[in-house]
Design an enzyme around this catalytic site. Structure first.
Site, PDB file in Angstrom:
ATOM      1  N   SER A 175      14.630  64.580  24.932  1.00 49.69           N
ATOM      2  CA  SER A 175      15.806  64.523  24.261  1.00 49.69           C
ATOM      3  C   SER A 175      16.863  65.504  24.463  1.00 49.69           C
ATOM      4  O   SER A 175      16.816  66.599  23.873  1.00 49.69           O
ATOM      5  CB  SER A 175      15.807  64.121  22.772  1.00 49.69           C
ATOM      6  OG  SER A 175      17.064  63.970  22.208  1.00 49.69           O
ATOM      7  N   LYS A 234      16.676  61.289  27.585  1.00 50.03           N
ATOM      8  CA  LYS A 234      17.737  60.774  26.765  1.00 50.03           C
ATOM      9  C   LYS A 234      18.730  61.894  26.607  1.00 50.03           C
ATOM     10  O   LYS A 234      18.579  63.043  26.501  1.00 50.03           O
ATOM     11  CB  LYS A 234      16.975  60.560  25.505  1.00 50.03           C
ATOM     12  CG  LYS A 234      17.798  60.418  24.386  1.00 50.03           C
ATOM     13  CD  LYS A 234      17.115  59.989  22.940  1.00 50.03           C
ATOM     14  CE  LYS A 234      17.297  60.411  21.748  1.00 50.03           C
ATOM     15  NZ  LYS A 234      16.499  60.142  20.638  1.00 50.03           N
ATOM     16  N   LYS A 269      22.255  62.825  24.224  1.00 49.43           N
ATOM     17  CA  LYS A 269      22.902  62.587  23.176  1.00 49.43           C
ATOM     18  C   LYS A 269      24.613  62.128  23.661  1.00 49.43           C
ATOM     19  O   LYS A 269      25.014  62.995  24.497  1.00 49.43           O
ATOM     20  CB  LYS A 269      22.991  63.551  22.153  1.00 49.43           C
ATOM     21  CG  LYS A 269      21.732  63.929  21.659  1.00 49.43           C
ATOM     22  CD  LYS A 269      21.405  62.868  20.661  1.00 49.43           C
ATOM     23  CE  LYS A 269      19.840  63.146  20.010  1.00 49.43           C
ATOM     24  NZ  LYS A 269      19.397  62.162  19.050  1.00 49.43           N
ATOM     25  N   ASP A 324      21.859  58.429  23.139  1.00 52.90           N
ATOM     26  CA  ASP A 324      21.567  58.287  21.872  1.00 52.90           C
ATOM     27  C   ASP A 324      22.916  58.614  20.942  1.00 52.90           C
ATOM     28  O   ASP A 324      23.598  59.945  21.206  1.00 52.90           O
ATOM     29  CB  ASP A 324      20.435  59.208  21.171  1.00 52.90           C
ATOM     30  CG  ASP A 324      20.098  58.856  19.802  1.00 52.90           C
ATOM     31  OD1 ASP A 324      20.766  58.317  19.127  1.00 52.90           O
ATOM     32  OD2 ASP A 324      18.990  59.468  19.406  1.00 52.90           O
ATOM     33  N   GLU A 356      20.834  53.890  22.027  1.00 48.66           N
ATOM     34  CA  GLU A 356      20.141  54.293  20.609  1.00 48.66           C
ATOM     35  C   GLU A 356      21.382  54.398  19.583  1.00 48.66           C
ATOM     36  O   GLU A 356      22.150  55.238  19.907  1.00 48.66           O
ATOM     37  CB  GLU A 356      19.264  55.438  20.872  1.00 48.66           C
ATOM     38  CG  GLU A 356      18.329  55.425  19.481  1.00 48.66           C
ATOM     39  CD  GLU A 356      17.261  56.784  19.614  1.00 48.66           C
ATOM     40  OE1 GLU A 356      17.199  57.274  20.872  1.00 48.66           O
ATOM     41  OE2 GLU A 356      16.819  57.285  18.665  1.00 48.66           O
ATOM     42  N   ASP A 403      17.051  53.536  15.623  1.00 47.99           N
ATOM     43  CA  ASP A 403      16.588  54.575  14.813  1.00 47.99           C
ATOM     44  C   ASP A 403      16.652  54.628  13.366  1.00 47.99           C
ATOM     45  O   ASP A 403      16.060  54.016  12.731  1.00 47.99           O
ATOM     46  CB  ASP A 403      16.914  55.640  15.831  1.00 47.99           C
ATOM     47  CG  ASP A 403      16.405  57.054  15.323  1.00 47.99           C
ATOM     48  OD1 ASP A 403      15.570  57.085  14.364  1.00 47.99           O
ATOM     49  OD2 ASP A 403      16.622  58.042  15.809  1.00 47.99           O
ATOM     50  N   LYS A 413       9.802  56.273  14.251  1.00 50.59           N
ATOM     51  CA  LYS A 413       9.361  57.612  14.320  1.00 50.59           C
ATOM     52  C   LYS A 413       8.394  57.559  13.051  1.00 50.59           C
ATOM     53  O   LYS A 413       8.831  57.167  11.900  1.00 50.59           O
ATOM     54  CB  LYS A 413      10.499  58.210  13.706  1.00 50.59           C
ATOM     55  CG  LYS A 413      11.322  58.868  14.694  1.00 50.59           C
ATOM     56  CD  LYS A 413      12.749  59.687  14.316  1.00 50.59           C
ATOM     57  CE  LYS A 413      13.530  59.845  15.512  1.00 50.59           C
ATOM     58  NZ  LYS A 413      14.896  60.327  15.168  1.00 50.59           N
ATOM     59  N   GLY A 456      11.177  61.650  17.928  1.00 49.40           N
ATOM     60  CA  GLY A 456      10.495  62.787  17.417  1.00 49.40           C
ATOM     61  C   GLY A 456      11.638  63.373  16.517  1.00 49.40           C
ATOM     62  O   GLY A 456      12.606  62.775  16.561  1.00 49.40           O
TER      63      GLY A 456
HETATM   64  O1  OSB Z   1      18.129  60.660  16.791  1.00 55.62           O
HETATM   65  O2  OSB Z   1      16.248  60.896  17.721  1.00 55.62           O
HETATM   66  C1  OSB Z   1      17.187  61.330  17.037  1.00 55.62           C
HETATM   67  C2  OSB Z   1      16.201  65.218  16.582  1.00 55.62           C
HETATM   68  C3  OSB Z   1      16.871  65.346  15.227  1.00 55.62           C
HETATM   69  C4  OSB Z   1      17.595  64.394  14.592  1.00 55.62           C
HETATM   70  C5  OSB Z   1      17.785  62.959  15.263  1.00 55.62           C
HETATM   71  C6  OSB Z   1      17.123  62.774  16.487  1.00 55.62           C
HETATM   72  C7  OSB Z   1      16.517  63.801  17.236  1.00 55.62           C
HETATM   73  C8  OSB Z   1      16.130  63.815  18.363  1.00 55.62           C
HETATM   74  C9  OSB Z   1      15.047  64.935  18.951  1.00 55.62           C
HETATM   75  O3  OSB Z   1      16.503  63.096  19.432  1.00 55.62           O
HETATM   76  C10 OSB Z   1      13.724  64.388  19.378  1.00 55.62           C
HETATM   77  C11 OSB Z   1      12.624  65.154  19.612  1.00 55.62           C
HETATM   78  O4  OSB Z   1      12.690  65.928  20.784  1.00 55.62           O
HETATM   79  O5  OSB Z   1      11.898  65.595  18.883  1.00 55.62           O
HETATM   80 MG    MG Z   2      17.946  58.834  17.461  1.00 59.07          MG
END
Ligand code: OSB
Ligand code: MG
Length: 382
Positions: free
Chosen positions: A149, A175, A177, A202, A227, A252, A276, A304
């Site tokens: 991510s 992924k 953001k 995401d 996402e 999510d 999650k 995660g």
């Molecule tokens: O939206 O999945 C999410 C991290 C913090 C808060 C929200 C998210 C995330 C991640 C990181 O996308 C996922 C990871 O590398 O653990």
């Molecule tokens: Mg997410």
């Protein structure tokens, strides 16, 4: 697909037994680089840990709540309060795990707090038996596909460099953001440079249904999914958006349990769900959800929360359940931490897969001297 249900039914019968000590710790570890989503940028990991000691066995649970409410309404101090005042009092020696989980359901919301205690109990039960967590879930060891991510970057050049590094490491999917002003053109730049990678975005709730035409522009890039484009607690409006897009939506933060997943699927609000474990009340509910969604034709993957090695190990064990068919957000430890509180760190093999740590319980060793070094606060409750 092997059935997780008999293993879960057996687990629910496991006695909690005597617990000699319960400690709550708050740890704070620096990130190697800031991690930004549409609502916030984190530069440290601060987390609540539960430490259980029973007959010389030490078990751990990590809470995925942040100190702030910018991903979820749960926070570190809030989770600590719920764990201490409402959850731990239900953890009594003559109860079974199933009875404890049943009692936890009277606590509304606060799934992150519930997951923390439940996961620590599962680690304890597994360690007493001398078996790794995945065996407790009835699953053989298998290599886990990796996914990364990538947080919001300052420039498209930095984003391309981050994707390039991920691709050369062998991550199975990337992924990125997105947020308003950092979406279509940024995705286009990545897609032009990397035409063939499994790519998804995401938004962490940055858009509204009125942005549907704008979001439809993302259909041009062959994304595996988008996402949580809409509100953090919304399911219904996603059900209005999904038919207007060719790309699959993935929910999510608005999915808190099996009932939410069922509602989202009934409404056609998404075609994929991010399960999650830390957000849905723990490993048991995560396994139930994964199984249910798969039966309904909605594939799932493990998200995660940039966990330390404790939660990261849990996410890896969870993904031995065959319903987790899509690479998740499980990346190398070194992406987040120069030094973690467990050994060994998560690393990718030459094919981009992750090995399941095969010691008892979560399978990794929690290094208490390192925990102590990163501890802000420690409270012994029993
Ligand atoms: O939206 O999945 C999410 C991290 C913090 C808060 C929200 C998210 C995330 C991640 C990181 O996308 C996922 C990871 O590398 O653990
Ligand atoms: Mg997410």
């Amino acid at each position: 697909m092997s059935e997780p249900t008999p293993a879960l039914a057996a687990l629910e019968q496991e006695p909690i037994g005597a617990i000699d000590h319960v400690d709550l710790l708050i740890v704070k570890l620096p990130f190697v680089a800031p991690f930004g989503i549409s609502t916030y940028v984190w530069s440290v990991k601060e987390a609540l840990l539960v430490r259980l000691e029973s007959d010389g066995i030490i078990a751990w649970g990590e809470c995925v709540a942040d100190p702030d409410p910018f991903y979820s309404p749960e926070t570190v101090p809030g989770a600590r309060y719920i764990v201490k005042e409402f959850l731990l009092p239900l953890v009594v020696p003559d109860a079974t795990l199933g009875e404890v989980e049943h009692g936890f359901r009277k606590v509304r919301g606060n799934a992150m707090a519930r997951a923390t205690v439940e996961n620590a109990l599962l680690d304890l039960i597994a360690k007493r038996k001398g078996t790794p967590l995945h065996e407790l879930l009835g699953q053989p060891r298998r290599r886990i596909p990796s996914g990364i991510s990538i947080g919001l970057q300052e420039t498209q050049e930095k984003l391309l460099a981050a994707v390039d590094e991920a691709v050369s490491k062998g991550y199975h999917r990337v992924k990125m953001k997105i947020k308003h002003g950092q979406d279509v053109e940024w995705v286009r730049a990545v897609r032009e440079r990397f035409p063939d990678i499994a790519l998804m975005v995401d938004a962490n709730g940055d858009y509204a249904l009125a942005d549907a035409d704008h979001l439809r522009r993302l259909d041009a890039f062959g994304l595996t999914m988008i996402e949580q484009p809409l509100g953090y607690s919304d399911i219904y409006q996603h059900s209005l958006l999904q038919p207007r897009l060719a790309t699959a939506l993935c929910l999510d933060e608005s999915i808190h349990d099996l009932d939410d997943a069922a509602a989202a699927i009934d409404l056609g609000a998404c075609r994929v769900i991010n399960v999650k474990q830390g957000r849905v009340g723990g490993i048991l509910e995560a396994v139930r959800m994964a199984h249910y969604c798969t039966e309904r034709g909605v594939p799932v993957w493990s998200g995660g929360m940039d966990e330390t090695g404790i939660g990261r190990a849990v996410n890896i064990h969870l993904q031995t359940v065959p319903a987790f068919t899509i690479p998740g957000d499980t990346s190398e430890t070194s992406r987040y931490f120069a030094e973690d509180i467990v050994e060994p760190p998560v690393v990718l093999d030459a094919d981009g897969f992750i090995a399941v740590p095969d010691g008892p319980g979560i399978g990794v060793a929690v290094l208490e001297d390192r925990v102590a070094r990163y501890t802000l606060d420690r409270e012994r409750l029993r």
